[in-house]
Scaffold this motif. Structure first.
Motif, PDB file in Angstrom:
ATOM      1  N   TRP A   1       0.799  -1.116   0.156  1.00 21.62           N
ATOM      2  CA  TRP A   1       0.010   0.077  -0.002  1.00 21.62           C
ATOM      3  C   TRP A   1       0.758   1.226   0.041  1.00 21.62           C
ATOM      4  CZ3 TRP A   1      -1.521   3.512   3.953  1.00 21.62           C
ATOM      5  CH2 TRP A   1      -2.561   4.344   3.896  1.00 21.62           C
ATOM      6  N   THR A   2       2.011   1.389   0.909  1.00 26.32           N
ATOM      7  CA  THR A   2       2.830   2.573   0.848  1.00 26.32           C
ATOM      8  C   THR A   2       3.822   2.443   0.081  1.00 26.32           C
ATOM      9  OG1 THR A   2       4.189   1.608   2.791  1.00 26.32           O
ATOM     10  CG2 THR A   2       2.165   2.630   3.450  1.00 26.32           C
ATOM     11  N   GLY A   3       4.360   1.409  -0.364  1.00 33.50           N
ATOM     12  CA  GLY A   3       5.789   1.229  -1.290  1.00 33.50           C
ATOM     13  C   GLY A   3       6.716   1.242  -0.465  1.00 33.50           C
ATOM     14  N   LEU A   4       7.888   1.216  -0.877  1.00 34.16           N
ATOM     15  CA  LEU A   4       9.244   0.710  -0.098  1.00 34.16           C
ATOM     16  C   LEU A   4      10.516   1.748  -0.383  1.00 34.16           C
ATOM     17  CD1 LEU A   4      10.743  -0.956   1.999  1.00 34.16           C
ATOM     18  CD2 LEU A   4      11.399  -2.416   0.100  1.00 34.16           C
ATOM     19  N   GLY A   5      11.127   2.393   0.476  1.00 28.74           N
ATOM     20  CA  GLY A   5      12.291   3.096  -0.035  1.00 28.74           C
ATOM     21  C   GLY A   5      12.110   4.610  -0.461  1.00 28.74           C
ATOM     22  N   PRO A   6      13.020   5.225  -0.746  1.00 27.63           N
ATOM     23  CA  PRO A   6      13.051   6.603  -0.908  1.00 27.63           C
ATOM     24  C   PRO A   6      12.158   6.953  -2.075  1.00 27.63           C
ATOM     25  CG  PRO A   6      15.362   5.885  -0.626  1.00 27.63           C
ATOM     26  CD  PRO A   6      14.428   4.777  -0.582  1.00 27.63           C
ATOM     27  N   GLY A   7      11.989   6.201  -3.133  1.00 30.22           N
ATOM     28  CA  GLY A   7      11.295   6.472  -4.289  1.00 30.22           C
ATOM     29  C   GLY A   7       9.917   5.812  -3.773  1.00 30.22           C
ATOM     30  N   ARG A   8       9.879   5.229  -2.738  1.00 32.24           N
ATOM     31  CA  ARG A   8       8.287   4.382  -2.703  1.00 32.24           C
ATOM     32  C   ARG A   8       7.882   3.301  -3.750  1.00 32.24           C
ATOM     33  NH1 ARG A   8       8.172   3.675   2.259  1.00 32.24           N
ATOM     34  NH2 ARG A   8       8.592   5.648   3.463  1.00 32.24           N
ATOM     35  N   ALA A   9       8.962   2.617  -4.103  1.00 31.56           N
ATOM     36  CA  ALA A   9       8.756   1.505  -4.877  1.00 31.56           C
ATOM     37  C   ALA A   9       7.746   0.654  -4.759  1.00 31.56           C
ATOM     38  CB  ALA A   9       9.862   0.574  -5.298  1.00 31.56           C
ATOM     39  N   ARG A  10       6.925   0.184  -5.551  1.00 27.04           N
ATOM     40  CA  ARG A  10       5.857  -0.863  -5.397  1.00 27.04           C
ATOM     41  C   ARG A  10       6.568  -2.081  -4.929  1.00 27.04           C
ATOM     42  NH1 ARG A  10       1.618   0.920  -4.305  1.00 27.04           N
ATOM     43  NH2 ARG A  10       0.454  -1.018  -5.090  1.00 27.04           N
ATOM     44  N   VAL A  11       5.595  -2.803  -4.138  1.00 26.67           N
ATOM     45  CA  VAL A  11       6.166  -4.050  -3.341  1.00 26.67           C
ATOM     46  C   VAL A  11       4.986  -5.055  -3.543  1.00 26.67           C
ATOM     47  CG1 VAL A  11       6.881  -5.441  -1.477  1.00 26.67           C
ATOM     48  CG2 VAL A  11       7.722  -2.981  -1.580  1.00 26.67           C
ATOM     49  N   VAL A  12       5.179  -6.282  -3.950  1.00 26.09           N
ATOM     50  CA  VAL A  12       4.162  -7.297  -3.925  1.00 26.09           C
ATOM     51  C   VAL A  12       4.766  -8.503  -3.511  1.00 26.09           C
ATOM     52  CG1 VAL A  12       2.637  -8.656  -5.607  1.00 26.09           C
ATOM     53  CG2 VAL A  12       3.248  -6.223  -6.083  1.00 26.09           C
ATOM     54  N   LEU A  13       4.180  -9.035  -2.537  1.00 26.48           N
ATOM     55  CA  LEU A  13       4.537 -10.334  -1.735  1.00 26.48           C
ATOM     56  C   LEU A  13       3.960 -11.432  -2.731  1.00 26.48           C
ATOM     57  CD1 LEU A  13       5.669 -11.820   0.582  1.00 26.48           C
ATOM     58  CD2 LEU A  13       3.505 -11.667   1.447  1.00 26.48           C
ATOM     59  N   ALA A  14       4.798 -12.067  -3.475  1.00 29.15           N
ATOM     60  CA  ALA A  14       4.418 -13.136  -4.305  1.00 29.15           C
ATOM     61  C   ALA A  14       4.106 -14.377  -3.562  1.00 29.15           C
ATOM     62  CB  ALA A  14       5.855 -13.443  -5.215  1.00 29.15           C
ATOM     63  N   SER A  15       4.792 -14.718  -2.635  1.00 35.07           N
ATOM     64  CA  SER A  15       4.636 -15.844  -1.805  1.00 35.07           C
ATOM     65  C   SER A  15       5.092 -16.077  -0.495  1.00 35.07           C
ATOM     66  CB  SER A  15       4.998 -17.357  -2.750  1.00 35.07           C
ATOM     67  OG  SER A  15       6.316 -17.312  -2.743  1.00 35.07           O
ATOM     68  N   VAL A  16       4.775 -17.015   0.488  1.00 31.86           N
ATOM     69  CA  VAL A  16       5.295 -16.947   1.548  1.00 31.86           C
ATOM     70  C   VAL A  16       5.481 -18.424   1.904  1.00 31.86           C
ATOM     71  CG1 VAL A  16       5.064 -16.713   4.024  1.00 31.86           C
ATOM     72  CG2 VAL A  16       4.283 -15.019   2.433  1.00 31.86           C
TER      73      VAL A  16
END
Length: 175
Positions: free
Chosen positions: A15-30
């Motif tokens: 939802w918020t993104g990650l890092g300085p540029g707020r890159a998109r993050v998707v959890l593919a699997s656990v």
């Protein structure tokens, strides 16, 4: 267990993104695999007199309040032993019953025979405060000689736990 908070953390990052540029993050699997490491003496390792360790990610070891530049076995083992003992106590709600002092004294007798480590400078920037923090340390290889058998189970555990400062940021990975 631990998977629920991990999934929630990644859901927030999606939802918020990650890092300085707020890159998109998707959890593919656990996936979850329980790792069990025995601290019991390993009969196959009892006669071990030489080994080599690789410091995969930047590693920082403190000894007597100071950062060490070389991974001498005594201070290295002390950090591994203390980390493993702390994790054990949290998991089992009782202290690990070992001879801390004796093991530490015997670890001091292990000799480093080869040391090819170099210091790497790595910084991370806190997205919350904007401050930079050093997460550097040494990487490379070191070889040791001596009566190493009793230390092997702890070294095996350290492959899973890391060693030294800031392991939560990926530092201190050894093999």
């Amino acid at each position: 267990g631990l998977l629920t908070p991990i999934r929630l953390a990644f859901a927030m990052l999606e939802w918020t993104g990650l890092g300085p540029g707020r890159a998109r993050v998707v959890l593919a699997s656990v996936t979850h695999e329980l790792q069990t490491v025995s601290l019991a003496p390993d009969p196959k390792a009892a006669a071990l007199t030489a080994l080599q360790l690789q410091f995969i990610t930047p590693t920082e070891i403190k000894s007597k309040g100071e950062m060490v530049e070389r991974p001498d076995f005594g201070p290295l083992f002390a950090r591994i032993r203390d980390r493993v003992a702390n994790i054990y106590e949290r998991q089992h709600s009782r202290p690990l019953k070992i001879d801390f002092r004796g093991m530490g004294e015997r670890a001091q007798l292990i000799r480093m025979t080869q040391c090819e480590v170099r210091t790497v400078e790595v910084d991370r920037r806190s997205s919350r405060t904007g401050q930079e923090h050093s997460i550097g340390g040494f990487i490379g290889e070191a070889s040791y000689e001596g009566a190493l058998g009793e230390f092997v189970p702890y070294l095996a555990a350290a492959e899973h736990t890391g060693v030294g400062r800031q392991t939560v940021w990926g530092k201190g990975e050894i093999r």
